[in-house]
Design a protein around this motif. Sequence first.
Motif, PDB file in Angstrom:
ATOM      1  N   TYR A 131       0.838  -1.233  -0.014  1.00  0.00           N
ATOM      2  CA  TYR A 131      -0.043  -0.061   0.028  1.00  0.00           C
ATOM      3  C   TYR A 131       0.869   1.144   0.369  1.00  0.00           C
ATOM      4  CZ  TYR A 131      -4.131   2.074   0.646  1.00  0.00           C
ATOM      5  OH  TYR A 131      -5.277   3.455  -0.043  1.00  0.00           O
ATOM      6  N   GLU A 132       2.092   1.393   0.144  1.00  0.00           N
ATOM      7  CA  GLU A 132       2.420   2.278   1.000  1.00  0.00           C
ATOM      8  C   GLU A 132       4.460   2.351  -0.009  1.00  0.00           C
ATOM      9  OE1 GLU A 132       3.645   4.140   4.624  1.00  0.00           O
ATOM     10  OE2 GLU A 132       1.314   4.033   4.952  1.00  0.00           O
ATOM     11  N   SER A 133       4.220   1.413  -0.337  1.00  0.00           N
ATOM     12  CA  SER A 133       5.237   0.533  -1.727  1.00  0.00           C
ATOM     13  C   SER A 133       6.599   0.596  -0.955  1.00  0.00           C
ATOM     14  CB  SER A 133       5.696   1.565  -3.163  1.00  0.00           C
ATOM     15  OG  SER A 133       6.773   1.563  -4.390  1.00  0.00           O
ATOM     16  N   ARG A 134       6.325   0.005  -0.052  1.00  0.00           N
ATOM     17  CA  ARG A 134       7.887  -0.125   1.340  1.00  0.00           C
ATOM     18  C   ARG A 134       8.592  -1.593   0.334  1.00  0.00           C
ATOM     19  NH1 ARG A 134       7.920   2.050   6.450  1.00  0.00           N
ATOM     20  NH2 ARG A 134       6.399   3.878   6.248  1.00  0.00           N
ATOM     21  N   ASP A 135       8.495  -1.811   0.367  1.00  0.00           N
ATOM     22  CA  ASP A 135       8.992  -3.085  -0.532  1.00  0.00           C
ATOM     23  C   ASP A 135       8.010  -4.592  -1.563  1.00  0.00           C
ATOM     24  OD1 ASP A 135      10.419  -5.380  -0.612  1.00  0.00           O
ATOM     25  OD2 ASP A 135      10.762  -6.455   1.255  1.00  0.00           O
ATOM     26  N   LEU A 136       7.765  -3.921  -2.786  1.00  0.00           N
ATOM     27  CA  LEU A 136       7.648  -4.228  -4.110  1.00  0.00           C
ATOM     28  C   LEU A 136       8.001  -5.672  -5.274  1.00  0.00           C
ATOM     29  CD1 LEU A 136       6.018  -1.591  -5.720  1.00  0.00           C
ATOM     30  CD2 LEU A 136       4.847  -2.466  -3.870  1.00  0.00           C
ATOM     31  N   ALA A 137       9.416  -5.553  -3.941  1.00  0.00           N
ATOM     32  CA  ALA A 137       9.662  -6.963  -4.300  1.00  0.00           C
ATOM     33  C   ALA A 137       9.420  -7.830  -3.303  1.00  0.00           C
ATOM     34  CB  ALA A 137      11.787  -6.861  -3.507  1.00  0.00           C
ATOM     35  N   GLN A 138       9.232  -7.925  -2.212  1.00  0.00           N
ATOM     36  CA  GLN A 138       8.313  -8.613  -1.636  1.00  0.00           C
ATOM     37  C   GLN A 138       6.947  -8.860  -2.129  1.00  0.00           C
ATOM     38  OE1 GLN A 138      10.109 -11.035   0.805  1.00  0.00           O
ATOM     39  NE2 GLN A 138       7.985 -12.174   1.221  1.00  0.00           N
ATOM     40  N   VAL A 139       6.020  -7.963  -2.577  1.00  0.00           N
ATOM     41  CA  VAL A 139       5.260  -8.762  -3.026  1.00  0.00           C
ATOM     42  C   VAL A 139       5.327  -9.495  -4.226  1.00  0.00           C
ATOM     43  CG1 VAL A 139       3.199  -7.186  -4.601  1.00  0.00           C
ATOM     44  CG2 VAL A 139       4.081  -6.442  -2.120  1.00  0.00           C
ATOM     45  N   GLN A 140       6.307  -9.461  -4.964  1.00  0.00           N
ATOM     46  CA  GLN A 140       6.753 -10.232  -5.957  1.00  0.00           C
ATOM     47  C   GLN A 140       7.243 -11.781  -5.781  1.00  0.00           C
ATOM     48  OE1 GLN A 140       9.941  -7.975  -8.140  1.00  0.00           O
ATOM     49  NE2 GLN A 140       8.517  -7.056 -10.020  1.00  0.00           N
ATOM     50  N   VAL A 141       7.573 -11.533  -4.619  1.00  0.00           N
ATOM     51  CA  VAL A 141       8.129 -13.039  -3.709  1.00  0.00           C
ATOM     52  C   VAL A 141       6.522 -13.607  -3.658  1.00  0.00           C
ATOM     53  CG1 VAL A 141       9.101 -13.936  -2.135  1.00  0.00           C
ATOM     54  CG2 VAL A 141      10.275 -12.447  -3.163  1.00  0.00           C
ATOM     55  N   THR A 142       5.560 -12.769  -3.187  1.00  0.00           N
ATOM     56  CA  THR A 142       4.399 -14.162  -2.607  1.00  0.00           C
ATOM     57  C   THR A 142       3.932 -14.132  -3.179  1.00  0.00           C
ATOM     58  OG1 THR A 142       4.288 -12.080  -0.143  1.00  0.00           O
ATOM     59  CG2 THR A 142       2.245 -13.065  -1.090  1.00  0.00           C
ATOM     60  N   MET A 143       3.639 -13.665  -5.030  1.00  0.00           N
ATOM     61  CA  MET A 143       2.571 -13.743  -5.964  1.00  0.00           C
ATOM     62  C   MET A 143       3.398 -15.377  -6.330  1.00  0.00           C
ATOM     63  SD  MET A 143       0.516 -11.573  -5.542  1.00  0.00           S
ATOM     64  CE  MET A 143      -0.535 -12.086  -7.050  1.00  0.00           C
ATOM     65  N   TYR A 144       4.820 -15.631  -6.468  1.00  0.00           N
ATOM     66  CA  TYR A 144       5.103 -16.439  -6.994  1.00  0.00           C
ATOM     67  C   TYR A 144       5.082 -17.493  -6.195  1.00  0.00           C
ATOM     68  CZ  TYR A 144       7.946 -14.958 -11.292  1.00  0.00           C
ATOM     69  OH  TYR A 144       8.185 -13.941 -11.971  1.00  0.00           O
ATOM     70  N   LYS A 145       5.418 -17.569  -4.521  1.00  0.00           N
ATOM     71  CA  LYS A 145       4.532 -18.394  -3.691  1.00  0.00           C
ATOM     72  C   LYS A 145       3.238 -18.511  -4.281  1.00  0.00           C
ATOM     73  CE  LYS A 145       8.761 -18.647  -1.867  1.00  0.00           C
ATOM     74  NZ  LYS A 145       9.756 -20.401  -1.814  1.00  0.00           N
ATOM     75  N   LEU A 146       2.373 -17.645  -4.559  1.00  0.00           N
ATOM     76  CA  LEU A 146       0.860 -17.892  -4.139  1.00  0.00           C
ATOM     77  C   LEU A 146       0.871 -19.155  -5.485  1.00  0.00           C
ATOM     78  CD1 LEU A 146      -1.743 -17.725  -3.681  1.00  0.00           C
ATOM     79  CD2 LEU A 146      -1.911 -15.573  -5.433  1.00  0.00           C
ATOM     80  N   GLY A 147       1.981 -18.673  -7.007  1.00  0.00           N
ATOM     81  CA  GLY A 147       1.394 -19.782  -7.785  1.00  0.00           C
ATOM     82  C   GLY A 147       2.200 -21.509  -7.404  1.00  0.00           C
ATOM     83  N   SER A 148       3.154 -21.452  -6.857  1.00  0.00           N
ATOM     84  CA  SER A 148       3.694 -22.450  -6.637  1.00  0.00           C
ATOM     85  C   SER A 148       2.388 -23.308  -5.659  1.00  0.00           C
ATOM     86  CB  SER A 148       5.530 -22.205  -5.282  1.00  0.00           C
ATOM     87  OG  SER A 148       6.084 -21.485  -6.707  1.00  0.00           O
ATOM     88  N   ALA A 149       1.737 -22.685  -4.996  1.00  0.00           N
ATOM     89  CA  ALA A 149       1.146 -23.417  -3.935  1.00  0.00           C
ATOM     90  C   ALA A 149      -0.456 -23.654  -5.482  1.00  0.00           C
ATOM     91  CB  ALA A 149       0.107 -22.225  -2.844  1.00  0.00           C
ATOM     92  N   ALA A 150      -0.227 -23.335  -6.287  1.00  0.00           N
ATOM     93  CA  ALA A 150      -1.896 -23.299  -7.121  1.00  0.00           C
ATOM     94  C   ALA A 150      -1.069 -24.873  -8.264  1.00  0.00           C
ATOM     95  CB  ALA A 150      -1.386 -22.509  -7.476  1.00  0.00           C
ATOM     96  N   GLN A 151       0.487 -24.786  -7.897  1.00  0.00           N
ATOM     97  CA  GLN A 151       0.155 -26.091  -8.801  1.00  0.00           C
ATOM     98  C   GLN A 151       0.483 -27.058  -7.768  1.00  0.00           C
ATOM     99  OE1 GLN A 151       4.090 -25.852 -11.477  1.00  0.00           O
ATOM    100  NE2 GLN A 151       4.454 -23.854 -10.625  1.00  0.00           N
ATOM    101  N   LYS A 152       0.871 -26.850  -6.540  1.00  0.00           N
ATOM    102  CA  LYS A 152       1.148 -28.035  -6.095  1.00  0.00           C
ATOM    103  C   LYS A 152      -0.841 -28.672  -5.238  1.00  0.00           C
ATOM    104  CE  LYS A 152       1.831 -29.252  -0.165  1.00  0.00           C
ATOM    105  NZ  LYS A 152       2.662 -28.901   0.421  1.00  0.00           N
TER     106      LYS A 152
END
Length: 214
Positions: A131-152
């Motif tokens: 929301y405050e753009s503090r760590d958008l790189a971590q947002v990207q990490v979360t999205m990849y982890k979500l994609g991995s969970a979807a595959q599982k």
Amino acid sequence: MSYRVRGMGMDRELQQKTDQKYSIDDENEIVEWIVSVLMWDQGKENIEDCDVELPKTEGKEGFQDWLKTGKVLCQLMNVLSPGSCKAQETAHIKLEAMKCSKERNNICLFLKAAESYGVGKVDSFQTIDLYESRDLAQVQVTMYKLGSAAQKKNFPGPVIGVKVAEKNVRRFDDKLKKEGQNIIGLQMGTNQVASQRGMTPYGLGRQMVTKIEK
């Protein structure tokens, strides 16, 4: 929403290092994945025929602005796990404070749903990161982890990230456990080679000789 680096000195350096972790390539892949999932859910092949919101610009600001309302994130989560994320529409709210509160709440709903879906807390971003753009790189990490969970979970639609390996839980019966207790590990030492026996003066070297019976 643009984000101006807060603080000076060390705080500024830390923020700059965090910003450097952000990847445009990852951004493009994540945006493509989210849009593909929403298109798949609507049964459409052309973006023009879909009710899908796209980022207005490329880059960190466009990526943040696209996701910060929580609407797109909750739409994605509801495709992966139907009914898990009931987002509130905020476009009609004129009072800025109330609008911000609703948008933050939508992000929190997404994070809770993602955790229930299989994304670990250590891999999840915090609301303020997006929301405050503090760590958008971590947002990207979360999205990849979500994609991995979807595959599982064998999600039949488009996926992203590396599939999470299944746990290989080993179970031993009581008989095998008792047999293991009779084995002497090397860490416990041995009386067949060098020992401290006979070392009276301090610092006397040990005799590395094995006694051989004749």
